[in-house]
Design a protein around this motif. Structure first.
Motif, short mmCIF file in Angstrom:
data_model
loop_
_atom_site.label_atom_id
_atom_site.label_comp_id
_atom_site.label_asym_id
_atom_site.label_seq_id
_atom_site.Cartn_x
_atom_site.Cartn_y
_atom_site.Cartn_z
N MET A 62 0.97 -1.19 -0.06
CA MET A 62 0.09 0.04 -0.02
C MET A 62 1.06 1.19 -0.10
O MET A 62 1.69 1.50 0.79
N TYR A 63 0.64 2.25 -0.94
CA TYR A 63 1.12 3.38 -0.82
C TYR A 63 0.52 4.67 -1.33
O TYR A 63 -0.70 4.40 -1.73
N ALA A 64 0.69 5.82 -1.25
CA ALA A 64 -0.09 7.02 -1.24
C ALA A 64 0.92 7.92 -1.99
O ALA A 64 2.03 7.81 -1.88
N VAL A 65 0.33 8.98 -2.68
CA VAL A 65 1.02 10.16 -3.29
C VAL A 65 0.51 11.33 -2.79
O VAL A 65 -0.50 11.43 -2.64
N ILE A 66 1.29 12.06 -1.91
CA ILE A 66 0.82 13.30 -1.46
C ILE A 66 1.85 14.49 -2.03
O ILE A 66 2.53 14.24 -2.77
N THR A 67 1.22 15.86 -1.63
CA THR A 67 1.94 16.95 -1.85
C THR A 67 2.34 17.59 -0.67
O THR A 67 1.36 17.60 0.24
N SER A 68 3.49 18.31 -0.74
CA SER A 68 3.90 19.22 0.27
C SER A 68 4.96 19.89 -0.12
O SER A 68 6.20 19.61 -0.61
N GLY A 69 4.78 21.19 0.03
CA GLY A 69 5.84 22.32 -0.33
C GLY A 69 5.86 22.49 -1.84
O GLY A 69 7.00 22.58 -2.19
N GLY A 70 4.84 22.12 -2.55
CA GLY A 70 4.81 22.46 -3.95
C GLY A 70 5.53 21.00 -4.70
O GLY A 70 5.75 21.15 -5.79
N LYS A 71 6.00 19.97 -3.94
CA LYS A 71 6.32 18.75 -4.65
C LYS A 71 5.67 17.75 -4.46
O LYS A 71 4.68 17.73 -3.26
N GLN A 72 5.34 16.66 -4.98
CA GLN A 72 4.81 15.32 -4.69
C GLN A 72 5.71 14.29 -4.38
O GLN A 72 6.97 14.01 -4.91
N PHE A 73 5.22 13.56 -3.56
CA PHE A 73 6.07 12.38 -2.78
C PHE A 73 5.29 11.08 -2.81
O PHE A 73 3.92 10.99 -2.52
N ARG A 74 5.87 9.79 -3.20
CA ARG A 74 5.12 8.69 -3.20
C ARG A 74 5.69 8.12 -1.83
O ARG A 74 6.78 7.70 -1.54
N VAL A 75 4.78 7.57 -0.92
CA VAL A 75 5.25 7.27 0.36
C VAL A 75 4.38 5.96 0.89
O VAL A 75 3.46 5.68 0.24
N ILE A 76 5.35 5.24 1.66
CA ILE A 76 4.82 4.11 2.13
C ILE A 76 4.85 4.15 3.70
O ILE A 76 5.78 4.90 4.31
N GLU A 77 4.09 3.32 4.42
CA GLU A 77 4.34 3.24 5.90
C GLU A 77 5.70 2.98 6.42
O GLU A 77 6.24 2.01 5.84
N GLY A 78 6.04 3.78 7.33
CA GLY A 78 7.58 3.50 7.97
C GLY A 78 8.56 4.30 7.24
O GLY A 78 9.58 4.25 7.89
N GLN A 79 8.07 4.94 6.25
CA GLN A 79 9.19 5.71 5.33
C GLN A 79 9.56 7.00 6.29
O GLN A 79 8.86 7.62 6.65
N THR A 80 10.66 7.35 5.85
CA THR A 80 11.25 8.62 6.28
C THR A 80 11.57 9.50 5.25
O THR A 80 12.30 9.23 4.57
N LEU A 81 11.13 10.91 5.27
CA LEU A 81 11.51 11.81 4.09
C LEU A 81 11.80 13.13 4.46
O LEU A 81 11.19 13.49 5.53
N LYS A 82 12.33 13.92 3.51
CA LYS A 82 12.71 15.30 3.86
C LYS A 82 11.67 15.94 2.82
O LYS A 82 11.95 15.93 1.92
N VAL A 83 10.81 16.88 3.70
CA VAL A 83 9.97 17.70 2.95
C VAL A 83 10.30 19.38 3.23
O VAL A 83 11.24 19.55 4.13
N ALA A 84 9.62 20.27 2.63
CA ALA A 84 10.09 21.50 3.00
C ALA A 84 9.60 21.90 4.54
O ALA A 84 8.63 21.18 5.03
N LYS A 85 10.32 22.86 4.87
CA LYS A 85 10.22 23.11 6.50
C LYS A 85 8.66 23.40 6.58
O LYS A 85 7.97 24.11 6.26
N MET A 86 8.29 22.84 7.99
CA MET A 86 7.05 22.82 8.80
C MET A 86 7.13 23.61 10.06
O MET A 86 8.19 23.44 10.42
N THR A 87 6.16 24.26 10.46
CA THR A 87 6.23 25.03 11.69
C THR A 87 6.09 24.36 12.70
O THR A 87 5.84 24.81 13.87
#
Length: 103
Positions: free
Chosen positions: A1-26
C-alpha cells in the motif's frame, strides 16, 4: 500500500514507515501531522483511488522526526575577461517526517 501526497509544492510517493525530507514545517519535533487534504492517490493492491485533484476520503498521518538544513549549494557567477566573479551559497531548510499510517 502506498500513497502520493503533496507538500511544499512537490509530490512524494510514500509508504508506511518511510522517512523523508520535505519543505520546512512550523510544527514541533515529535508532533503528529495529517495530510488529509493533500492526498492525490492511494493504491492498495489492485484498488486504486485517484483524486481530482485531491481525495476526500484519503488520509496520511506522519510524525515529525527533526528539523535541519541541507548541504550547501555553491553558486558561482563568472564573466570571462571582465575581472568579475561572484560566489554565493544556499542551504535549504527541511523537516524530516516519518509516515505512520495511510488510510
Amino acid at each position: 500500500m502506498y500513497a502520493v501526497i503533496t507538500s511544499g509544492g512537490k509530490q512524494f510517493r510514500v509508504i508506511e514507515g518511510q522517512t523523508l525530507k520535505v519543505a520546512k514545517m512550523t510544527a514541533e519535533v515529535g508532533s503528529a501531522i495529517d495530510f488529509d487534504n493533500k492526498v492525490l492517490m492511494v493504491v492498495n493492491g489492485d484498488d486504486i483511488k485517484v483524486g481530482a485533484p485531491f481525495l476526500t476520503e484519503g488520509k496520511v498521518a506522519a510524525s515529525i522526526v527533526s528539523h535541519g538544513r541541507h548541504k550547501k549549494i555553491h553558486i558561482i557567477k563568472f564573466r570571462r575577461r571582465k575581472h568579475h566573479r561572484k560566489q554565493m551559497g544556499h542551504r535549504q531548510d527541511y523537516t524530516e517526517i516519518k509516515i505512520t499510517k495511510i488510510g
